[in-house]
Design a protein around this motif. Structure first.
Motif, PDB file in Angstrom:
ATOM      1  N   THR A  25      -2.265   8.233  -1.615  1.00 11.27           N
ATOM      2  CA  THR A  25      -1.362   7.116  -1.930  1.00 11.27           C
ATOM      3  C   THR A  25      -1.730   6.496  -3.264  1.00 11.27           C
ATOM      4  O   THR A  25      -0.858   6.228  -4.104  1.00 11.27           O
ATOM      5  CB  THR A  25      -1.414   6.058  -0.812  1.00 11.27           C
ATOM      6  N   ALA A  29       0.558  10.979  -5.276  1.00 11.69           N
ATOM      7  CA  ALA A  29       1.131  12.247  -4.820  1.00 11.69           C
ATOM      8  C   ALA A  29       0.123  12.946  -3.920  1.00 11.69           C
ATOM      9  O   ALA A  29      -1.083  12.667  -3.995  1.00 11.69           O
ATOM     10  CB  ALA A  29       1.491  13.139  -6.016  1.00 11.69           C
ATOM     11  N   THR A  51      -3.202  16.726  -7.873  1.00 11.08           N
ATOM     12  CA  THR A  51      -2.092  16.318  -7.015  1.00 11.08           C
ATOM     13  C   THR A  51      -0.870  17.201  -7.242  1.00 11.08           C
ATOM     14  O   THR A  51      -0.806  17.987  -8.188  1.00 11.08           O
ATOM     15  CB  THR A  51      -1.716  14.849  -7.275  1.00 11.08           C
ATOM     16  N   ALA A  52       0.107  17.044  -6.361  1.00 19.04           N
ATOM     17  CA  ALA A  52       1.315  17.864  -6.421  1.00 19.04           C
ATOM     18  C   ALA A  52       2.096  17.666  -7.712  1.00 19.04           C
ATOM     19  O   ALA A  52       2.832  18.563  -8.135  1.00 19.04           O
ATOM     20  CB  ALA A  52       2.208  17.558  -5.217  1.00 19.04           C
ATOM     21  N   ASP A  53       1.939  16.514  -8.342  1.00 17.17           N
ATOM     22  CA  ASP A  53       2.649  16.280  -9.606  1.00 17.17           C
ATOM     23  C   ASP A  53       1.808  16.654 -10.823  1.00 17.17           C
ATOM     24  O   ASP A  53       2.168  16.336 -11.961  1.00 17.17           O
ATOM     25  CB  ASP A  53       3.123  14.828  -9.705  1.00 17.17           C
TER      26      ASP A  53
END
Length: 320
Positions: A25, A29, A51-53
C-alpha cells in the motif's frame, strides 16, 4: 570471506500477510519481485522490492517481540538518515511504518553490488573517494544530527571494544594467537588503552561500522555507504582502518592508503596501531560465540577480521 553471501534472512513470503499488504500500500502497487540482500550479519528482513508498476525500493523489517534490538537499530538508522547532510552517497529514507508488531524502514534503492574481493583498484578508489566526502561532511555535523544524542566512540570503546585488558586480567580466555603476537599481551593492552582518549578528542562524527559489506558500488562505479545505525562521535580514521583491513588481506599497501587519506589527517602517530590492537582484541574475543539474532557466519567474519588486524599490527610492529 564471501561478504556478498553472509546474511541469513527471512524471505518476502515469510513476512506476515498484513505486513506485506501494508508495504505494498505504501509503495503504491503490489510487490512482484523481492531480491533478498545477501550481505550483512543479522537475521532481519532486507530486500530490494520491485512493484507491478516498475518502481523499486529497499526495505528492512523486523518483529518487535522477537528482534527488539533490530527494531531499535532500524529506527535509529531512519532518524540518522533523515538528518544526514544532503548530497552524500547514502540511501535516503522514504518512510517507516508499524504493522502487526513489525517495524518497517523503506529506503531509496541503490542498484549496486558489494565491492569485489580481492579489491578492484577502480572500486577501491571510488570507495575511498566517496569516504572523503563523508568525512568532510561529518567533520562539522549539523545540529539536528547531533541532537539525536549519538553515542561516543570513546564510551563504546570502554564498554564493548577493549578486551585485551580483560584477557590480561584473566576475566576472558586468551584467544588463539599467531606466533608473532604470542607474548605481546602487555603491548596489546597498552595500545588499545589509548583508543578512548584519542576518540574523545575528535569533534566530528564517524559511521562506526564501515565494513566492506556496508559498501555498495553502483552501475556507474560510484560507491555508497549503508547501515548507519552506529553513527557516533569519533574520528574518521577509525572507520578508515575498519574499511582497509580487507585491503591488508589482499596484499595492498594499506599503510600508504591510510596515511594518504584525508580521514587520517591530524591523527595521532600511533592511531593506526591503536585501532588495530583494539579491533583484533574485540573480534577475536567475540568470535567465540554469536547471538541467536545474528547470522551463523558472524563468528567466521569476526575471527578472520581479528586475525587480519593482528597480522597487520604485527607487521607494523615488526613482531616476529
Amino acid at each position: 570471506m564471501p561478504y556478498h553471501a553472509t546474511a541469513q534472512r527471512p524471505a518476502w513470503s515469510d513476512l506476515p500477510q498484513r505486513v506485506r499488504a501494508a508495504v505494498a500500500t505504501r509503495l503504491g502497487a503490489p510487490v512482484v519481485q523481492a531480491r533478498t540482500a545477501g550481505a550483512g550479519f543479522t537475521r532481519g528482513f532486507a530486500a530490494l522490492l520491485r512493484t507491478a508498476d516498475g518502481h523499486r525500493a529497499f526495505v528492512k523489517a523486523a518483529p518487535h517481540v522477537e528482534q527488539p534490538q533490530l527494531v531499535d537499530w532500524y529506527a535509529r538508522e531512519a532518524a540518522i538518515l533523515t538528518r544526514l547532510p544532503a548530497g552524500l552517497p547514502v540511501p535516503r529514507p522514504r518512510w517507516t511504518l508499524w504493522e502487526a508488531g513489525w517495524f518497517v524502514l523503506c529506503l531509496d534503492a541503490v542498484d549496486g553490488h558489494t565491492p569485489r574481493l580481492p579489491w578492484n583498484q577502480v572500486e577501491l578508489t571510488a570507495t575511498l573517494t566517496a569516504f572523503t566526502d563523508v568525512t568532510e561532511a561529518l567533520a562539522d555535523p549539523p545540529d539536528e544530527l547531533t541532537a539525536l544524542g549519538l553515542p561516543h566512540l570513546a564510551d563504546l570503546a570502554r564498554e564493548d571494544i577493549l578486551w585485551w585488558g580483560e584477557v590480561a586480567a584473566g576475566r576472558e580466555p586468551v584467544p588463539p594467537l599467531p606466533a608473532p603476537a604470542r607474548g605481546r599481551l602487555a603491548e596489546l593492552v597498552a595500545l588499545e588503552s589509548r583508543l578512548p582518549g584519542y576518540a574523545a578528542a575528535a569533534t566530528g562524527l564517524t559511521h562506526g561500522d564501515l565494513r566492506v559489506d556496508n559498501v555498495l558500488v553502483d552501475t556507474t562505479g560510484a560507491a555508497w555507504f549503508c547501515d548507519w545505525s552506529w553513527l557516533c562521535h569519533g574520528p574518521a580514521w577509525f572507520d578508515l582502518v575498519t574499511l582497509l583491513i580487507t585491503g591488508y588481506a589482499d596484499g595492498l599497501d594499506v599503510d600508504s592508503l591510510f596515511t594518504a587519506h584525508p580521514a587520517a589527517a591530524g591523527a595521532p602517530g600511533d592511531a593506526l596501531d591503536v585501532t588495530l590492537a583494539a579491533l583484533a582484541g574485540y573480534h577475536l574475543t567475540a568470535a567465540t560465540s554469536a547471538p541467536p539474532t545474528a547470522s551463523t557466519h558472524l563468528p567466521a567474519h569476526q575471527r578472520w577480521t581479528g586475525e587480519q588486524a593482528l597480522a597487520w599490527l604485527s607487521h607494523r610492529q615488526a613482531w616476529t
